[in-house]
Write a protein that holds these residues in place. Structure first.
Motif, PDB file in Angstrom:
ATOM      1  N   LYS A  67      -1.927  -8.290 -33.519  1.00  0.00           N
ATOM      2  CA  LYS A  67      -0.872  -8.844 -34.377  1.00  0.00           C
ATOM      3  C   LYS A  67      -1.378 -10.077 -35.115  1.00  0.00           C
ATOM      4  N   LYS A  68      -2.066 -10.966 -34.410  1.00  0.00           N
ATOM      5  CA  LYS A  68      -2.599 -12.183 -35.038  1.00  0.00           C
ATOM      6  C   LYS A  68      -3.629 -11.843 -36.117  1.00  0.00           C
ATOM      7  N   LEU A  69      -4.368 -10.753 -35.899  1.00  0.00           N
ATOM      8  CA  LEU A  69      -5.406 -10.351 -36.845  1.00  0.00           C
ATOM      9  C   LEU A  69      -4.868  -9.478 -37.975  1.00  0.00           C
ATOM     10  N   GLY A  70      -3.607  -9.035 -37.836  1.00  0.00           N
ATOM     11  CA  GLY A  70      -3.008  -8.184 -38.858  1.00  0.00           C
ATOM     12  C   GLY A  70      -3.560  -6.778 -38.863  1.00  0.00           C
ATOM     13  N   GLU A 104      -8.905 -17.057 -34.488  1.00  0.00           N
ATOM     14  CA  GLU A 104      -7.710 -16.774 -33.684  1.00  0.00           C
ATOM     15  C   GLU A 104      -7.913 -17.099 -32.212  1.00  0.00           C
ATOM     16  N   LEU A 105      -9.137 -16.923 -31.727  1.00  0.00           N
ATOM     17  CA  LEU A 105      -9.415 -17.240 -30.326  1.00  0.00           C
ATOM     18  C   LEU A 105      -9.813 -18.700 -30.137  1.00  0.00           C
ATOM     19  N   THR A 159      -3.036 -10.025 -24.770  1.00  0.00           N
ATOM     20  CA  THR A 159      -3.163  -8.575 -24.730  1.00  0.00           C
ATOM     21  C   THR A 159      -3.832  -8.118 -26.020  1.00  0.00           C
ATOM     22  N   LEU A 160      -4.243  -6.859 -26.044  1.00  0.00           N
ATOM     23  CA  LEU A 160      -4.762  -6.294 -27.293  1.00  0.00           C
ATOM     24  C   LEU A 160      -3.708  -6.407 -28.381  1.00  0.00           C
ATOM     25  N   GLY A 161      -2.459  -6.142 -28.007  1.00  0.00           N
ATOM     26  CA  GLY A 161      -1.362  -6.223 -28.971  1.00  0.00           C
ATOM     27  C   GLY A 161      -1.198  -7.616 -29.540  1.00  0.00           C
ATOM     28  N   ASP A 162      -1.308  -8.635 -28.687  1.00  0.00           N
ATOM     29  CA  ASP A 162      -1.200 -10.025 -29.156  1.00  0.00           C
ATOM     30  C   ASP A 162      -2.260 -10.322 -30.207  1.00  0.00           C
ATOM     31  N   LEU A 163      -3.506  -9.991 -29.874  1.00  0.00           N
ATOM     32  CA  LEU A 163      -4.605 -10.302 -30.786  1.00  0.00           C
ATOM     33  C   LEU A 163      -4.530  -9.446 -32.048  1.00  0.00           C
TER      34      LEU A 163
END
Length: 120
Positions: free
Chosen positions: A24-27, A54-55, A18-22
Motif C-alpha cells: 500500500k505504501k509503495l502503491g 518507505e522502510l 505485512t506485505l499488504g502494509d508495504l
C-alpha cells in the motif's frame, strides 16, 4: 528466494509490516510485491529507492539492499549481441523473468535445444 527478497522480508518484518502494509505504501499490489520478495520478479532501481524511503533505510542498510537488488537484477538478465533484433531482446527478457516458473520438463526441453545450438 534471492538475496534481495531475504533482505526485504527481514527489514519489513523488523518494522512489523505485512506485505499488504508495504504494498500500500509503495502503491502496488500485494501479489506483485510478493513476487519480488520471493524472487519471481526482478526489482527495478526506482522501486528499490521507494522501498528504501518507505522502510527508512540509511547508510549500510540502504547500501546493502541496493547491492542485493543489483545482484538480483543481474540474475534476471541475458546479455545479447549489440545487433540483436528487438523481438529477440523481448524473447530473452521473457525467458529470464519466467525461467523459475518453467516446469522441469520445459527446462529439459530448453536444455536440449541449447545443446543442439551449441553443437552447431
Amino acid at each position: 528466494m534471492n538475496q534481495f527478497g531475504k533482505l526485504l522480508r527481514q527489514e519489513r518484518k523488523e518494522r512489523q509490516m505485512t506485505l499488504g502494509d508495504l504494498a500500500k505504501k509503495l502503491g502496488m499490489s500485494v501479489p506483485y510485491l510478493s513476487q519480488i520478495e520471493t524472487g519471481i520478479k526482478a526489482v527495478q532501481e526506482d522501486l528499490v529507492e521507494k522501498i528504501v524511503r518507505e522502510l527508512g533505510l540509511i547508510g549500510d542498510d540502504a547500501n546493502k539492499i541496493h547491492r542485493a537488488a543489483a545482484l538480483t537484477r543481474s540474475m534476471f538478465s541475458i546479455r545479447l549481441a549489440g545487433n540483436a533484433k528487438a523481438e529477440d531482446r523481448v524473447l530473452a527478457a521473457s525467458l529470464a523473468s519466467g525461467f523459475a516458473r518453467l516446469s522441469p520438463e520445459r527446462k529439459e526441453e530448453l536444455r536440449r535445444i541449447m545443446e543442439d545450438v551449441t553443437r552447431g
